[in-house]
Design an enzyme around this catalytic site. Structure first.
Site, PDB file in Angstrom:
ATOM      1  N   ARG A 117      -8.398  14.558 -81.570  1.00  0.00           N
ATOM      2  CA  ARG A 117      -7.634  14.324 -82.790  1.00  0.00           C
ATOM      3  C   ARG A 117      -8.607  14.011 -83.927  1.00  0.00           C
ATOM      4  O   ARG A 117      -9.455  13.124 -83.801  1.00  0.00           O
ATOM      5  CB  ARG A 117      -6.678  13.155 -82.572  1.00  0.00           C
ATOM      6  CG  ARG A 117      -5.464  13.233 -83.481  1.00  0.00           C
ATOM      7  CD  ARG A 117      -4.362  12.400 -82.899  1.00  0.00           C
ATOM      8  NE  ARG A 117      -4.677  11.000 -83.054  1.00  0.00           N
ATOM      9  CZ  ARG A 117      -3.838  10.115 -83.596  1.00  0.00           C
ATOM     10  NH1 ARG A 117      -2.649  10.508 -83.991  1.00  0.00           N
ATOM     11  NH2 ARG A 117      -4.171   8.877 -83.707  1.00  0.00           N
ATOM     12  N   THR A 121      -7.319  13.774 -90.536  1.00  0.00           N
ATOM     13  CA  THR A 121      -6.043  14.505 -90.640  1.00  0.00           C
ATOM     14  C   THR A 121      -5.064  14.108 -89.549  1.00  0.00           C
ATOM     15  O   THR A 121      -3.868  14.395 -89.673  1.00  0.00           O
ATOM     16  CB  THR A 121      -6.284  16.016 -90.510  1.00  0.00           C
ATOM     17  OG1 THR A 121      -6.791  16.274 -89.188  1.00  0.00           O
ATOM     18  CG2 THR A 121      -7.286  16.533 -91.534  1.00  0.00           C
ATOM     19  N   ASP A 215      -6.694   3.364 -71.692  1.00  0.00           N
ATOM     20  CA  ASP A 215      -7.442   4.578 -72.028  1.00  0.00           C
ATOM     21  C   ASP A 215      -8.029   5.147 -70.740  1.00  0.00           C
ATOM     22  O   ASP A 215      -8.986   4.604 -70.187  1.00  0.00           O
ATOM     23  CB  ASP A 215      -8.554   4.276 -73.043  1.00  0.00           C
ATOM     24  CG  ASP A 215      -9.176   5.565 -73.553  1.00  0.00           C
ATOM     25  OD1 ASP A 215      -9.713   6.339 -72.727  1.00  0.00           O
ATOM     26  OD2 ASP A 215      -9.089   5.839 -74.759  1.00  0.00           O
ATOM     27  N   ASP A 218     -11.903   6.176 -70.786  1.00  0.00           N
ATOM     28  CA  ASP A 218     -12.808   5.025 -70.811  1.00  0.00           C
ATOM     29  C   ASP A 218     -12.844   4.318 -69.465  1.00  0.00           C
ATOM     30  O   ASP A 218     -13.910   3.910 -68.996  1.00  0.00           O
ATOM     31  CB  ASP A 218     -12.389   4.036 -71.906  1.00  0.00           C
ATOM     32  CG  ASP A 218     -12.883   4.475 -73.276  1.00  0.00           C
ATOM     33  OD1 ASP A 218     -13.760   5.364 -73.338  1.00  0.00           O
ATOM     34  OD2 ASP A 218     -12.382   3.937 -74.278  1.00  0.00           O
TER      35      ASP A 218
HETATM   36  N1  URA Z   1      -4.545   8.633 -73.671  1.00  0.00           N
HETATM   37  C1  URA Z   1      -4.819   7.632 -72.786  1.00  0.00           C
HETATM   38  O1  URA Z   1      -5.931   7.565 -72.238  1.00  0.00           O
HETATM   39  N2  URA Z   1      -3.858   6.733 -72.532  1.00  0.00           N
HETATM   40  C2  URA Z   1      -2.642   6.754 -73.107  1.00  0.00           C
HETATM   41  O2  URA Z   1      -1.806   5.887 -72.825  1.00  0.00           O
HETATM   42  C3  URA Z   1      -2.377   7.792 -74.045  1.00  0.00           C
HETATM   43  C4  URA Z   1      -3.340   8.729 -74.302  1.00  0.00           C
END
Ligand code: URA
Length: 225
Positions: A117, A121, A215, A218
């Site tokens: 992303r 924008t 995430d 991560d």
């Molecule tokens: N990407 C992720 O890693 N976790 C989410 O909850 C949404 C998008």
């Protein structure tokens, strides 16, 4: 962004294949959703769930007759995956799924898509793509463990369609999704099938799924904080 829950009932069993919600699967999800999970446990147990969704994705592909002789000299009237499959992980999180796909389909051609992303924008931006030259003839397992807003997923599917892949030849293999993501993909691409292991309640104001997993990239690759 707290959004009302969209109904995805109409997609279940046709466009969306949700793994049976067994106690064993719930237990695996419990291990990986725990915010205190050690990274090695997160990688191990998310890999176990990913293996299950990949196997379920393979279930949706065409097979052809293939007989073998058994050790007792009999013929087993078997099946094998029809030729012309490929996997396309969406980097970076999709690489976790590539590992599991290669384990069950050694030698499978693997394309790559890197879409992120744009911070300004907020729109998905394509950074890198490398796909098999004959991808238009193939059945494609598109691999991304997270299907949240659907922005990256729809951009990735659009890219594959531009390369000639048929919607009906595309299976989006996913670990966790949310009604917003399912709706975004299914409304725009009615012939694409999604395989997933969990449908979450909603997205929060930061577009994370709730209750969710945090995430994924991560936690999987150890780049938190
Ligand atoms: N990407 C992720 O890693 N976790 C989410 O909850 C949404 C998008």
């Amino acid at each position: 962004m707290t959004t009302p829950t969209l109904s995805v009932e109409k997609y279940l069993g046709t466009n969306v294949h949700l793994l049976p919600q067994t106690d064993q699967l719930r237990a695996l999800h419990t291990l990986i959703r725990d915010r205190n999970a050690r990274r090695e446990d997160f990688v191990l147990h998310s890999g176990r769930v990913i293996r299950r969704v990949i196997e379920a994705g393979l279930d949706l592909l065409p097979f052809e007759p293939y007989d073998v002789r058994t050790p007792v000299g009999a013929t087993y009237p078997g099946l094998r995956l029809a030729a012309g499959l490929c996997g396309v992980p969406v980097l970076r999180a999709g690489e976790s799924m590539e590992t599991e796909l290669r384990a069950v389909c050694p030698g499978i051609p693997i394309g790559k898509i890197l879409i992120q992303r744009d911070p300004t924008t907020k729109l998905p931006r394509l950074y890198y793509t490398k796909l098999p030259g004959d991808i238009a003839e193939r059945h494609v397992l598109l691999l991304d463990p997270m299907l949240a807003t659907g922005g990256t997923a729809t951009a990735s599917i659009e890219l594959l369609l531009e390369h000639g892949v048929r919607q009906s030849h595309l299976v989006f293999v996913n670990l966790i999704t949310v009604p917003e993501g399912i709706t975004a993909v299914c409304e725009r691409f009615p012939e694409v099938r999604i395989v997933t292991s969990a449908i979450e309640r909603r997205l929060n104001e930061n577009a994370y799924m709730v209750p969710g997993i945090g995430d994924f990239g991560d936690r999987y690759f150890g780049t938190e904080g």
